[in-house]
Enzyme design. Sequence first.
Site, PDB file in Angstrom:
ATOM      1  N   GLU A  57     -53.333 -28.650 -14.853  1.00 43.11           N
ATOM      2  CA  GLU A  57     -52.108 -27.651 -14.923  1.00 43.11           C
ATOM      3  C   GLU A  57     -52.270 -26.947 -16.210  1.00 43.11           C
ATOM      4  OE1 GLU A  57     -48.507 -28.681 -13.369  1.00 43.11           O
ATOM      5  OE2 GLU A  57     -47.295 -28.118 -15.239  1.00 43.11           O
ATOM      6  N   GLY A  96     -37.395 -25.025  -8.993  1.00 43.83           N
ATOM      7  CA  GLY A  96     -37.154 -24.722 -10.291  1.00 43.83           C
ATOM      8  C   GLY A  96     -35.938 -25.569 -10.891  1.00 43.83           C
ATOM      9  N   TYR A 146     -44.689 -21.539 -13.552  1.00 45.00           N
ATOM     10  CA  TYR A 146     -44.050 -20.334 -13.110  1.00 45.00           C
ATOM     11  C   TYR A 146     -42.616 -20.604 -13.877  1.00 45.00           C
ATOM     12  CZ  TYR A 146     -42.503 -16.296 -10.108  1.00 45.00           C
ATOM     13  OH  TYR A 146     -42.187 -15.482  -9.453  1.00 45.00           O
ATOM     14  N   ALA A 198     -36.442 -26.259  -2.617  1.00 44.07           N
ATOM     15  CA  ALA A 198     -37.555 -25.890  -2.636  1.00 44.07           C
ATOM     16  C   ALA A 198     -37.906 -25.846  -1.112  1.00 44.07           C
ATOM     17  CB  ALA A 198     -38.647 -26.830  -3.024  1.00 44.07           C
TER      18      ALA A 198
END
Length: 298
Positions: free
Chosen positions: A17, A111, A52, A128
């Site tokens: 990541e 998020g 993000y 989500a």
Amino acid sequence: MKISDILKKKKLLVSFETFPPKPSADESTYKSIVDATLELSSLNPDFMSVTYGAGGGTSSNTVDIAAKINNEGSVPALAHLTCISSTREQVAIAVQKLKESGIKNILALRGDIPQNSDFIPPNHYKYAYDLIKELKETTDFCIGAACNPEGHPESTNKDVDLDNLKKKADLGCSFLTTQMFFDNNMLYNFLYRAQLKGITQPVFAGIMPVTNAAQIKRMMALSNAFMPRELLHLIEKFGSSNEAMKQAGIDYATHQIIDLISNDVRGIHIYTMNKPDVARSIMNNISSIVSSQNDSTE
Ligand code: FAD
């Protein structure tokens, strides 16, 4: 390439990541992050993911960095996409950019809910689940979702959290990636309970090498991850020396990963924090072990 296709070919996958530059980053910061990302891709992970901003703030940089990983680094990219702070139109624009850049994989996330008091959510997406449903109905991306071995911090209990994970999984996610954890028993317990619920997706175990004591304290506050006494002791003993902490953190992460592989996890997802030297050391430590799992399947 879609991660679902890589999963068909290999028994064990290792992914990295990374995070993109902030929108406010100057040219030299942007370049150093691109350089680190491409150096990470040279270590040949099976895919690399790019985070993000929950507020959509890093969206164009997420797409840019993911496209570089895909096209210049020749490693399949997984773009994270959050929805809680976005309108349907903003998500559609981000998805279109990903399509145009040749990205095939999205990690679909809610998020974190922004804590500033003047935040007014657009209320186009609640979970989500809503984003995954939309992406599955309208696009051909390979979709992954997040999961929390220790339970999501907002969940009243782990069982309810797993029921909610099952709803996401049943939409047709190809894989799940876990929040960081430092005690493998937390993961084994989670995998057992997920199996009982009928969640069958391959799970990528999220490993965060603890190489910086201050950074990990901030992350612990955010993630609620349980810290085993052994790791706390390492931080206490070596946390004041950057090099010593790095060595101890790489060693701890290596042990965690070898134990996970020996217990047949499908994927290891390394939170690299954009540090190629740390990722390289771990990859060197596990190279023969990883090959031994995939030799018969490739
Ligand atoms: P959800 O699955 O929507 O879950 C959030 C909460 O709602 C949970 O408590 C869940 O039990 C509950 N819930 C879910 N579905 C339902 C339902 N149908 N009905 C009722 N309750 C429900 N954040 C970023 O901002 N950017 C990133 O790039 C990013 N990458 C991440 C990568 C990984 C691998 C992980 C594990 C997390 C990442 N995060 C990222 C953090 C993530 O956004 C937060 O953990 C967030 O709080 C929850 O996201 P989620 O997708 O798991 O949410």
